[in-house]
Design an enzyme around this catalytic site. Sequence first.
Site, PDB file in Angstrom:
ATOM      1  CG  HIS A   1      -1.126 -32.863 -32.798  1.00 17.55           C
ATOM      2  ND1 HIS A   1      -1.513 -33.891 -32.390  1.00 17.55           N
ATOM      3  CD2 HIS A   1      -0.432 -32.204 -31.773  1.00 17.55           C
ATOM      4  CE1 HIS A   1      -1.145 -34.136 -30.986  1.00 17.55           C
ATOM      5  NE2 HIS A   1      -0.723 -32.883 -30.774  1.00 17.55           N
TER       6      HIS A   1
ATOM      7  CE1 TYR B   1      -6.648 -35.408 -37.371  1.00 21.50           C
ATOM      8  CE2 TYR B   1      -8.679 -36.958 -37.919  1.00 21.50           C
ATOM      9  CZ  TYR B   1      -7.839 -36.011 -36.932  1.00 21.50           C
ATOM     10  OH  TYR B   1      -8.327 -36.088 -35.501  1.00 21.50           O
TER      11      TYR B   1
HETATM   12  C1  DQA Z   1      -4.170 -35.703 -34.165  1.00 20.15           C
HETATM   13  C2  DQA Z   1      -5.295 -34.866 -33.058  1.00 20.15           C
HETATM   14  C3  DQA Z   1      -5.908 -35.771 -32.234  1.00 20.15           C
HETATM   15  O1  DQA Z   1      -6.898 -34.977 -31.345  1.00 20.15           O
HETATM   16  C4  DQA Z   1      -6.549 -36.755 -32.831  1.00 20.15           C
HETATM   17  O2  DQA Z   1      -7.307 -37.746 -31.843  1.00 20.15           O
HETATM   18  C5  DQA Z   1      -5.770 -37.583 -33.677  1.00 20.15           C
HETATM   19  C6  DQA Z   1      -4.965 -36.891 -34.679  1.00 20.15           C
HETATM   20  C7  DQA Z   1      -3.529 -34.991 -35.256  1.00 20.15           C
HETATM   21  O3  DQA Z   1      -2.596 -35.590 -35.965  1.00 20.15           O
HETATM   22  O4  DQA Z   1      -4.185 -34.135 -35.613  1.00 20.15           O
HETATM   23  O5  DQA Z   1      -6.129 -38.752 -33.745  1.00 20.15           O
HETATM   24  O6  DQA Z   1      -3.255 -36.214 -33.316  1.00 20.15           O
END
Ligand code: DQA
Length: 146
Positions: A101, A23
Site C-alpha cells: 500500500h 498517495y
Molecule cells: C491503498 C489503500 C486502500 O485503502 C485504498 O482503497 C486504495 C489505495 C494504498 O495503496 O494506500 O485505493 O491500497
Amino acid sequence: MVKVSVFNGPNLNLLGQREPDTYGQRSLEDIMRDLEQFAADCGLQLDHMQTNSEGEMVDAIQQAGKDAVDYIIINPAGYTHTSVAIRDALLAVEIPFVEVHLSAVNSREPFRQVNYFSDIAIGVISGFRGESYLLALQAILNRIEP
Ligand code: DQA
C-alpha cells in the site's frame, strides 16, 4: 529466471492526481518504470498490470498460476477491504505474495482496518508511497538470495 507479477487495483491509474497528500505525487507509470528498472538490474523478470475490475484481477491471478509466476506483488487498493474473490484466487494459485500500500492503511479510517489479504501474505509493506513497491521487490530478492 525468477518471474514476478505486479497487480494494481482500482483507482491506482489515477495516482499523481488522486489525493496526492495521501498517495503521493507520482503517477503509476513512473512508479512502475522505476520498479521495472530495479527488477532488470537484479536480473528478475517483471510484468505489471492495473485494473479497475475485480473479475479482471481474479483472471490475471489465475493466469499467473498458469504462467508459473514465482512471486506476486499486489496492491488490491479498495478491494483490500472487501474482496473474498481476489483472496480466494491468491489461495488457489498458491503463489507467495507481498501486499503493498502507498498509504499507511493501519492509521487510517476504521473500515480500512478490515483486510482480506494480510493474514495470507508473506508480508505487508504500507506507507512508503511509491517506494513501497521497491521495498516489496527488495523483500522478495532477500528471500531468493538470503
Ligand atoms: C491503498 C489503500 C486502500 O485503502 C485504498 O482503497 C486504495 C489505495 C494504498 O495503496 O494506500 O485505493 O491500497
